[in-house]
Scaffold this active site. Sequence first.
Site: not given
Length: 1090
Positions: A405, A791
Site C-alpha cells: 500500500d 477487524d
Amino acid sequence: MDTKGRLVAGSHNRNEFVLINADEIARVTSVKELSGQICQICGDEIEISLDGEPFVACNECAFPVCRPCYEYERREGNQACPQCKTRYKRIKGCPRVEGDEEEDGADDLENEFDIASQDRRDPHHIAAAMLSARLNINRGSQPHVSGISTPAEFDAASVATEIPLLTYGEEDAGISSDKHALIVPPFMSCGKRVHPMPVPDPSLTLPPRPMDPKKDLADYGYGTVAWKERMEDWKRKQNEKLQVVKHEGYNRDEFEDPDLPVMDEGRQPLSRKLPIPSSKINPYRLIILLRLVVLVLFFHYRILHPVNDAYVLWLLSVICEIWFAVSWILDQFPKWCPIERETYLDRLSLRYEKEGKPSELASVDIFVSTVDPLKEPPLITANTVLSILSVDYPVDKVACYVSDDGAAMLTFEALSETSEFARKWVPFCKKFSIEPRAPEWYFSQKVDYLRDKVDPAFVRERRAMKREYEEFKVRINGLVSTAQKVPEEGWTMQDGTPWPGNNIRDHPGMIQVFLGHDGVRDIEGNELPRLIYVSREKRPGFDHHKKAGAMNALVRVSAIISNAPFLLNVDCDHYINNSKALREAMCFMMDPISGKKICYVQFPQRFDGIDRHDRYSNRNVVFFDINMKGLDGIQGPIYVGTGCVFRRQALYGYDAPVKKKPPRRTCNCLPKWCCCCCCRSKKKNKKSKSNDKKNNKEVTKQIHALENIEEGIEGIDNEKSSLMPQIKFEKKFGQSPVFIASTLMEDGGVPKGATTASLLKEAIHVISCGYEDKTDWGKEVGWIYGSVTEDILTGFKMHCHGWRSVYCIPKRPAFKGSAPINLSDRLHQVLRWALGSVEIFLSRHCPISYGYGCGLKPLERFSYIASVVYPLTSIPLLIYCTLPAVCLLTGKFIVPEISNYASLLFMSLFVVIAVTSILEMQWGGVGIHDWWRNEQFWVIGGVSSHLFALFQGLLKVLAGVNTNFTVTSKGGDDGEFSELYLFKWTSLLIPPMTLLIINVIGVIVGVSDAISNGYDSWGPLFGRLFFAIWVIVHLYPFLKGLMGKQDRLPTIIVVWSILLASILSLLWARVNPFVSKGDIVLEVCGLDCD
C-alpha cells in the site's frame, strides 16, 4: 496467468495499461490479437476439437458458430444454420434432441442424452458464461494500429451460453423458465444480441419427438429398472460392510475392498467439539451465580450506607463500582459455555485426497499486507512469504498476494529476490518436512537439528541452504541500505523505466506475477504456488480507507486472477509456524455437515521475541485462551485482524444458508385449537403473498421507468426484468462484470477460456481508486470501513448475517508474529485498538443498537458490546485509582465504620473474585503469572491508552479533529531483549506516572500521620493503605519499565509527573471540601495586647 514476468501497471479511469520490464514498453492494443476464429452469433472464440481443427457446426456452408451456440440452437432455437437454413445434425459429443432418431451416425452413448442439462442453471455455469462473455468482448471489431484500444471496444459484452437471471442461484418464480436470459446492459448497446429467445421460424417444419409408452424408457435415455436395482444392491453391500466396521472393528485381511477405508474414516466428521469437563465448568458457573448474589448484597449495603463527611468521595466510588460490575457482566457471561475443538487431518486427506486422483481440497488465496518497508522490514515480510509458499498444501491450490500500500520499489525488489530464493527454499522444506518454514526462525532455533535427522544428505543440504539464506539476507539488507536515500529524480527500474510508484499519493495500480506462471519452477522442476505483487491505484482527492481498503482491493483482484473460495489474511510479520495450518482450517470449512455456515476460522495469535516475564502482557493469553474459547461455544470468536481463514461468499455480504424446516403435519386428527392456529397462519400467508404482489408491482414500475435507457436493446418486454438484478449487482459490487460473475461461483475458479490480456485489464480496473464509489464496498461487502479496528467491525457484520465462526487451537501454533515489547510501543498499540472501539461505539454499527432481528445471538452481542465500551472504563478507573491517595491525604474514607455484616460482605466479594479467576485459569489452561500480568496491564492501559483513545475518538467523531500521539525513538542497547529497555517519549506515560507518584506520596503521608497521632489511628489507616498499595502494585510493571535501567528514566517524565502531583496536592490543601467553614471554633486570646 502468464504475464511473462512483467510488471503490469495501469489506471482504468485514465485508460492506461502498460507492461513494464519487457524488451520494450508494450501496450495491449486489443484482445483480438490473442483470438482465433470468431463465432458469428456471440463473438466468442471457436474452440479447437480433439483432432486439432476448429469446431464446424454446419457441414454444408461451414458458417462459423461455436459449440455452445450450436447446442443452444439445437436445444432451444430453430435447430437450423443461420446462413443456409440447413437443419443441424448431431455432432459426436453433443446431446441428442428431438428429431435425431432417424439420423445415422456414430454411437455416442456418453454424450447423446443431455442428462446434466439441469446443471446449466447453477451459479457456477451462470458465472462462467458471464465471465467468458466479458473476456471475449467485441472480437469481431478491428484493432487499432497502436495505442490503447478505445473504451467502446471493451464495453460491448456477449454471453456464450444461456444465462438465467442472476438471483444468487435461484430463478424468479414469476418468470417462466424459458424466458430467463441476461440482457445486454444499456452501456453495452453496441454489442450484439446474444441467444434470442426461442421464436419458431414458420418457414421450417421440424417434427416433434414422439414417445411410445410401450417402449422401455432406456430407449429415450431415462434409465432402466435394472440400473436402479444394481445401484440399490451396491448401496446395500456398502452399508453391510460399514456395519461390520462399526460393530466388529476393521480387519484389513477380511475386507479387501479399496473403498472400505473411505467408509471407515472418510465419512466421519472432520472435527469435533470438546466441552470443558463438568468437574471444572459446573463449579465455575456456580461461583458466577454466587458472585452475582454477593454483588447485589454489596451494592445494597453501599448505597444505603453513605459517608456523610466524605459524600463526594463516596458517591464517586459507588458510581465507579457500578460501572465495574456492568463491565464484568458483559465480559463474564459470554464465557458461560466454553468449548475446545479437535481436528482430524487424516480424515480430511482420505476424503479429499484419494490416491491416484487430483486433490479435491479447496483453493486458498493468502493475503499479506504491508505499507512502509522502513517500519516493516522487508526481511520479515520475505520470511512470511516464504512460509506461505512452502506450506503443506497442493501447490496449484495456493496463491499468495502481497499488498504494497506504500507502492515502495524496495518492497517490489525484495519480493523479486524472495521469489528467486523460494525456488531453493520450498523444495528443501518439503523434502525434509522442517518446521517452521520461515528461514529466519528455523535457523535461529536453539535445538539440536541432528537429533532426529540421521540422513547425511540433510546435514549437507541444511548447511548449503543456510549459506544461501545468509547471502539472501545480505542482498535484502543491501536493498534496504540503498533505499535510505531517495534520488531526486525518483527510482528507476532495471530497464530504465521510471518506477510508477515514485509518488506514493498519486500512482497507477500495479500487478506483478512473480511465481506461478509458465516456465517458473523450483530447482527440482516442480511447480510453485502463485506469488503476486499488488499495489492499488492512489490519486489525490480519494479516500483510500487504509488497511481495510487495501484488503478489499486484494479481494477483488484475487477474484479476477484465481478466485479461490477461501481467503487467509496475515500481517507481514505473522509467518506460518505450522505448515498444516490450512488443512486445520479446511477441517472446518470443508466439513459437509457444518462447514457451509462457517464464515471464518480464527487462530490464536502467538508471538516470538517476548521476554520470559512478559512484562506488558504482550502474549494476551487470557483473551486468546479464555475469552475466545467462551465465544466459540456461542456463535464463534471475534475476528482479530490476522491469522484468519475466510469464506469468500461471507465477505461478499451474503446471508448464511438457512436449514430447511421439516414439513408440518397434515393429518385430520389435530385438535380444534390447532386448526384455528393453522387457519390464522394461512391468513397471514395470504396477507404476505398480497404484500409480495404489491412489491412486485412496485418493481415493475421501476422496470418500466428504465424504458428510456433501454433503447437499442432488442427483445421482448420480459427481458426488462432481467436488467434489475444486473443493476443491483453493479450497485453492490461495482462496474466489473467479470468480478460480478466471480461472486456467483461459490466453489471458486476461473473459466479456462479466459485470456491473459483481458484478465489483466480487468484486474487493473478493480484496483482503481474510484471503483468503490457508489457501491456497497466497505458498507456491506468486504472489510467494513469506519474504524481503525476494521477487524471487529467486519466479524460483527458477518455474525449479524447469521454466520458462525470457529476457534481453532492446534497443538503446534499455526501462526507466530512479533509484538512491541517496549512500554511506549505497547501503549501506542493499545491506543489504536481502543480508538477503533470508540469509533465503533459512536457509529451506526454500535452493537448496542445495531443488528436486532438478525442472526446475532444475545450472548455474542454481549461480547461485542464489551469489546467497544471498554475504553469508557478508563474514566472510572482513573477516578478509582486516585481515591486512595485522596483518602490518605485527607484522612477520609469511602466506606463508613465497618460492621461485622459489612466485613463479611467485603470478604465474600474478594473471595468469589479470587475463586472465579482461579477456576478460569484452570479450565483455560492459563498460568497465574500470565493472569497477573494481564490484570496489571489492564490498569496501566486503562489509565493511559484507553483514556487518550476516548478523548481522541470524541474529538474525531464529534468535532472532526484528528489528533495523533506520535512516538519518537530515543535509543537502545544491543542484546537479545534490548528493545525492552528502549525508551520512546509519548504523552501516554504521564497519567500512570502521576498516579504512581501521588499514591506513593499518600502512603508516606498516611503512615507519617498515623505515627504522629498514636496507636488509635492505625486501625482506620489499613483500609486506605490497602487500596493505595493495590494501585501501586498494579502499576509496578510501568515503574519497572521506566526504571529498568537506572539511566533510562527521562527528565521530562519526572518533571511533568512531580509537577502535576504537586499542583494537585497543593490545590487539595487549599480547597479542602471536607473542612466545614461554618463550624470554626474561636478561642479568646489569653494575652493582653494593649
